[in-house]
Scaffold this active site. Structure first.
Site, PDB file in Angstrom:
ATOM      1  CB  SER A 208      -0.934  -0.033   1.207  1.00 52.53           C
ATOM      2  OG  SER A 208      -1.907   0.985   1.087  1.00 52.53           O
ATOM      3  CG  ASN A 209      -0.326   4.679  -1.311  1.00 54.63           C
ATOM      4  OD1 ASN A 209      -1.016   5.443  -0.645  1.00 54.63           O
ATOM      5  ND2 ASN A 209      -0.791   4.056  -2.395  1.00 54.63           N
ATOM      6  CG  HIS A 210       3.391   6.549   3.701  1.00 54.16           C
ATOM      7  ND1 HIS A 210       3.387   5.749   4.813  1.00 54.16           N
ATOM      8  CD2 HIS A 210       4.626   6.443   3.154  1.00 54.16           C
ATOM      9  CE1 HIS A 210       4.577   5.192   4.945  1.00 54.16           C
ATOM     10  NE2 HIS A 210       5.338   5.591   3.945  1.00 54.16           N
ATOM     11  CB  ALA A 275      -2.228   7.316  -3.370  1.00 58.64           C
TER      12      ALA A 275
END
Ligand code: CTP
Length: 397
Positions: A208-210, A275
């Site tokens: 995943s991402n932030h 995102a």
């Protein structure tokens, strides 16, 4: 703009409570009918008699009248109000609002009110700057509460800084401005994607991402406040659904793709703020992958949602985001063209203070028409106003 409006004023226990008297006068002068709820502590700072006389309505403090047992219904107060204005709002009340605590009539009324809610924070500068207060305000904003920013100046503590409640005339003007705001996007249907996507590797791990989703949620909130019908397709985030917005929860890039393509059929435009993972594991292991020596992960590309909507745009509005670390403008312009966007909102990880998860952003908006507007570091709610202004401009044509 206040003429005939029902304004419910909530007064909490701050030294700035004395200014509530001036606020009542300003609201009444503007033509509003004012009812007032106070917290028990607020009575120590200003007498109910003063406020009741100015508002020409009795003050409510307790859940019931101890004299005769009559119930003070927070539900009917919430239904009566066209706007609920909590001024001054202490750090304590803001924290309780953000966490659903309902131990005063003022707070139960907040939880049951369906009308727009405004708060005018008042506190010492360090309390205002404290990380928990900032988080609580961000969570209230994300839920559609309007925050009338405090000013800078001399505080009751003798210190000087940000935390001084906005002036009563300015609060009245803010609320009046809200009612005056034309519902410029009424009837417009807008899709907003927000948050990260989560790509499973096995039943335990993921990629995943932030992304916190805050920017997309701020945009959804702003569009809804201008009357748009907003569909928010959101990856997993810990934010509440903004008032008046429909949310579809998704997890993976593929789910976000399916939900967005389906929703876009009925939309007048879309803002792609999510995102989205660019790669996902080629295969998801059915059982937990065990540790044994070197390991590698086989990835396959995900579908580009923005590009797909761009291909089927048919004159509708499409705005994308680009988060870059280098070569920012050139990369953004490339995405603008490649995805057939009308505008791209660029943010750079080089900018201090405009980071993942934070409440601020520094954006540059580049248009297909060659336009370019760079804005200073501002709150995500302020940046959302810029984006909503573009949407408004597009439909004005
Ligand atoms: N986007 C999308 N679907 C994807 C990837 C990106 O809808 N699978 C959208 C994002 O929501 C954003 C824009 O496309 O509005 C740009 O996203 P970004 O990740 O910066 O672009 P990529 O094309 O993935 O380029 P790169 O990761 O190589 O920088």
């Amino acid at each position: 703009m206040l003429r005939g409006k029902h304004i419910l004023l909530g007064v909490t226990g701050s030294i700035a409570a004395y200014k509530a008297a001036m606020l009542v006068r300003a609201l009444v002068k503007g033509g509003a009918e004012v009812k007032i709820v106070m917290t028990p502590l607020a009575k120590e700072f200003i007498t109910p008699l003063t406020l009741a006389t100015l508002a020409k309505n009795p003050i409510l403090v307790d859940f019931f009248n101890p004299e005769n047992g009559e119930w003070n219904s927070h539900v009917s107060l919430g239904e009566w109000a066209d706007a609920y204005v909590i001024a001054p709002a202490t750090a304590n009340t803001i924290a309780k609002m953000a966490h659903g605590i309902a131990d005063t009539l003022l707070l139960t009324t907040y939880l049951s009110a369906r009308c727009p809610v405004f708060i005018a924070p008042a506190m010492d500068l360090d309390m205002f700057a404290h990380v928990t207060t900032r988080q609580n305000l961000a969570s209230l904003r994300a839920h559609g509460v309007h925050v009338v920013e405090p000013g800078e100046g001399e505080l009751a503590s003798g210190l000087s800084g940000k935390g001084r409640m906005a002036e009563p005339d300015d609060i009245a003007a803010y609320v009046s401005g809200f009612f005056g705001k034309k519902m410029s996007l009424k009837g417009r249907r807008m899709l907003v994607t927000a948050g990260p996507t989560v790509e499973a590797i096995d039943p335990v791990r993921y990629i995943s991402n932030h992304s916190s989703g805050k920017m997309g949620y701020a945009i959804a909130t702003e569009l809804a406040s201008r009357g748009a019908d907003v569909m928010l397709v959101s990856g997993p985030v810990s934010l509440a659904v903004p008032a008046g917005v429909k949310r579809v929860d998704v997890v993976s890039a593929q789910e976000m793709y399916e939900a967005s393509v389906e929703a876009f059929r009925d939309m007048d435009g879309a803002i792609m703020c999510a995102a989205v993972a660019d790669y996902t594991p080629a295969e998801v292991a059915e059982t937990k992958i065990k540790r044994k020596g070197d390991a590698s992960l086989n990835l396959k590309p995900t579908k580009d949602i923005a590009a797909e909507l761009g291909r089927n745009k048919e004159g509708r509005l499409l705005i994308g985001f680009a988060l870059e670390t280098d070569n920012e403008e050139a990369n953004a312009v490339d995405k603008l063209k490649r995805k057939n966007l009308d505008y791209i909102v660029l943010n750079s990880l080089q900018d201090k203070g405009a980071c993942f998860g934070g409440d601020n952003n520094k954006i540059t908006i580049i248009g297909r028409d060659g336009s370019r507007a760079a804005y200073p570091l501002e709150t995500k709610s302020e940046a959302a106003v810029r984006v909503a202004d573009l949407v408004e401009k597009f439909f004005e044509k």
